[in-house]
Design a protein around this motif. Structure first.
Motif, PDB file in Angstrom:
ATOM      1  N   MET A   1      48.880  45.699 -62.455  1.00 39.89           N
ATOM      2  CA  MET A   1      48.386  46.972 -61.959  1.00 39.89           C
ATOM      3  C   MET A   1      47.674  47.682 -63.107  1.00 39.89           C
ATOM      4  N   GLU A   2      46.608  48.393 -62.782  1.00 38.25           N
ATOM      5  CA  GLU A   2      45.875  49.114 -63.812  1.00 38.25           C
ATOM      6  C   GLU A   2      45.845  50.595 -63.490  1.00 38.25           C
ATOM      7  N   THR A   3      45.511  51.398 -64.497  1.00 42.74           N
ATOM      8  CA  THR A   3      45.480  52.842 -64.304  1.00 42.74           C
ATOM      9  C   THR A   3      44.261  53.250 -63.475  1.00 42.74           C
ATOM     10  N   ARG A   4      44.339  54.437 -62.918  1.00 41.78           N
ATOM     11  CA  ARG A   4      43.211  54.961 -62.153  1.00 41.78           C
ATOM     12  C   ARG A   4      41.993  55.138 -63.048  1.00 41.78           C
ATOM     13  N   ALA A   5      42.224  55.575 -64.279  1.00 40.68           N
ATOM     14  CA  ALA A   5      41.112  55.779 -65.214  1.00 40.68           C
ATOM     15  C   ALA A   5      40.381  54.461 -65.479  1.00 40.68           C
ATOM     16  N   ARG A   6      41.130  53.380 -65.660  1.00 40.29           N
ATOM     17  CA  ARG A   6      40.513  52.071 -65.886  1.00 40.29           C
ATOM     18  C   ARG A   6      39.731  51.630 -64.652  1.00 40.29           C
ATOM     19  N   SER A   7      40.317  51.792 -63.473  1.00 43.76           N
ATOM     20  CA  SER A   7      39.627  51.420 -62.230  1.00 43.76           C
ATOM     21  C   SER A   7      38.351  52.221 -62.052  1.00 43.76           C
ATOM     22  N   LEU A   8      38.399  53.518 -62.335  1.00 43.57           N
ATOM     23  CA  LEU A   8      37.227  54.370 -62.211  1.00 43.57           C
ATOM     24  C   LEU A   8      36.141  53.956 -63.194  1.00 43.57           C
ATOM     25  N   LEU A   9      36.518  53.712 -64.437  1.00 43.68           N
ATOM     26  CA  LEU A   9      35.551  53.290 -65.442  1.00 43.68           C
ATOM     27  C   LEU A   9      34.899  51.969 -65.056  1.00 43.68           C
ATOM     28  N   LYS A  10      35.690  51.028 -64.583  1.00 42.16           N
ATOM     29  CA  LYS A  10      35.133  49.748 -64.147  1.00 42.16           C
ATOM     30  C   LYS A  10      34.144  49.936 -63.010  1.00 42.16           C
ATOM     31  N   ALA A  11      34.466  50.787 -62.054  1.00 46.41           N
ATOM     32  CA  ALA A  11      33.584  51.033 -60.915  1.00 46.41           C
ATOM     33  C   ALA A  11      32.278  51.690 -61.365  1.00 46.41           C
ATOM     34  N   VAL A  12      32.374  52.666 -62.250  1.00 42.70           N
ATOM     35  CA  VAL A  12      31.181  53.352 -62.743  1.00 42.70           C
ATOM     36  C   VAL A  12      30.294  52.385 -63.526  1.00 42.70           C
ATOM     37  N   LEU A  13      30.895  51.596 -64.413  1.00 41.38           N
ATOM     38  CA  LEU A  13      30.116  50.630 -65.192  1.00 41.38           C
ATOM     39  C   LEU A  13      29.463  49.586 -64.291  1.00 41.38           C
ATOM     40  N   TRP A  14      30.156  49.135 -63.265  1.00 43.53           N
ATOM     41  CA  TRP A  14      29.579  48.170 -62.325  1.00 43.53           C
ATOM     42  C   TRP A  14      28.373  48.789 -61.617  1.00 43.53           C
ATOM     43  N   GLN A  15      28.489  50.055 -61.244  1.00 42.10           N
ATOM     44  CA  GLN A  15      27.380  50.736 -60.584  1.00 42.10           C
ATOM     45  C   GLN A  15      26.192  50.877 -61.530  1.00 42.10           C
ATOM     46  N   VAL A  16      26.450  51.184 -62.789  1.00 44.96           N
ATOM     47  CA  VAL A  16      25.376  51.294 -63.782  1.00 44.96           C
ATOM     48  C   VAL A  16      24.676  49.951 -63.951  1.00 44.96           C
ATOM     49  N   ILE A  17      25.441  48.877 -64.020  1.00 38.35           N
ATOM     50  CA  ILE A  17      24.851  47.537 -64.117  1.00 38.35           C
ATOM     51  C   ILE A  17      23.963  47.269 -62.908  1.00 38.35           C
ATOM     52  N   GLY A  18      24.431  47.636 -61.720  1.00 35.80           N
ATOM     53  CA  GLY A  18      23.640  47.453 -60.507  1.00 35.80           C
ATOM     54  C   GLY A  18      22.353  48.272 -60.521  1.00 35.80           C
ATOM     55  N   LEU A  19      22.445  49.513 -60.981  1.00 37.39           N
ATOM     56  CA  LEU A  19      21.258  50.359 -61.063  1.00 37.39           C
ATOM     57  C   LEU A  19      20.223  49.780 -62.031  1.00 37.39           C
ATOM     58  N   VAL A  20      20.703  49.325 -63.185  1.00 37.62           N
ATOM     59  CA  VAL A  20      19.785  48.762 -64.183  1.00 37.62           C
ATOM     60  C   VAL A  20      19.133  47.485 -63.659  1.00 37.62           C
ATOM     61  N   THR A  21      19.921  46.580 -63.086  1.00 36.09           N
ATOM     62  CA  THR A  21      19.338  45.323 -62.605  1.00 36.09           C
ATOM     63  C   THR A  21      18.379  45.555 -61.438  1.00 36.09           C
ATOM     64  N   THR A  22      18.720  46.467 -60.539  1.00 37.44           N
ATOM     65  CA  THR A  22      17.824  46.754 -59.420  1.00 37.44           C
ATOM     66  C   THR A  22      16.541  47.413 -59.915  1.00 37.44           C
ATOM     67  N   THR A  23      16.650  48.293 -60.900  1.00 30.95           N
ATOM     68  CA  THR A  23      15.461  48.907 -61.485  1.00 30.95           C
ATOM     69  C   THR A  23      14.566  47.855 -62.118  1.00 30.95           C
ATOM     70  N   LEU A  24      15.165  46.928 -62.857  1.00 27.84           N
ATOM     71  CA  LEU A  24      14.380  45.865 -63.498  1.00 27.84           C
ATOM     72  C   LEU A  24      13.701  44.962 -62.472  1.00 27.84           C
ATOM     73  N   VAL A  25      14.414  44.618 -61.418  1.00 26.24           N
ATOM     74  CA  VAL A  25      13.814  43.793 -60.361  1.00 26.24           C
ATOM     75  C   VAL A  25      12.658  44.552 -59.716  1.00 26.24           C
ATOM     76  N   GLY A  26      12.859  45.840 -59.427  1.00 31.20           N
ATOM     77  CA  GLY A  26      11.796  46.658 -58.859  1.00 31.20           C
ATOM     78  C   GLY A  26      10.606  46.771 -59.795  1.00 31.20           C
ATOM     79  N   LEU A  27      10.861  46.896 -61.083  1.00 38.98           N
ATOM     80  CA  LEU A  27       9.792  46.957 -62.079  1.00 38.98           C
ATOM     81  C   LEU A  27       8.991  45.663 -62.096  1.00 38.98           C
TER      82      LEU A  27
END
Length: 68
Positions: A1-27
């Motif tokens: 089991m992990e803390t809520r803070a760790r889960s939140l950070l992982k989710a935010v970082l995953w979203q940032v990775i998705g935003l960057v990769t989608t931006t690059l593909v769009g570019l």
């Protein structure tokens, strides 16, 4: 089991990775960072809405749940 803070950070970082990769593909596909960024933001918003609806639908499905 992990803390809520760790889960939140992982989710935010995953979203940032998705935003960057989608931006690059769009570019690459359009030649425009602005269009690529807009595509990434639209994808993020649509994906978030779709995920919320998806999760809410699964609340009503009993299959595969363990009770006890």
């Amino acid at each position: 089991m992990e803390t809520r803070a760790r889960s939140l950070l992982k989710a935010v970082l995953w979203q940032v990775i998705g935003l960057v990769t989608t931006t690059l593909v769009g570019l690459v596909l359009t030649g425009s960072a602005v269009v690529g960024g807009a595509m990434a933001l639209a994808n993020c918003a649509i994906g978030l809405l779709a995920y919320i609806i998806y999760e809410r639908l699964w609340v009503h499905i009993r299959w595969g749940r363990l009770h006890g």
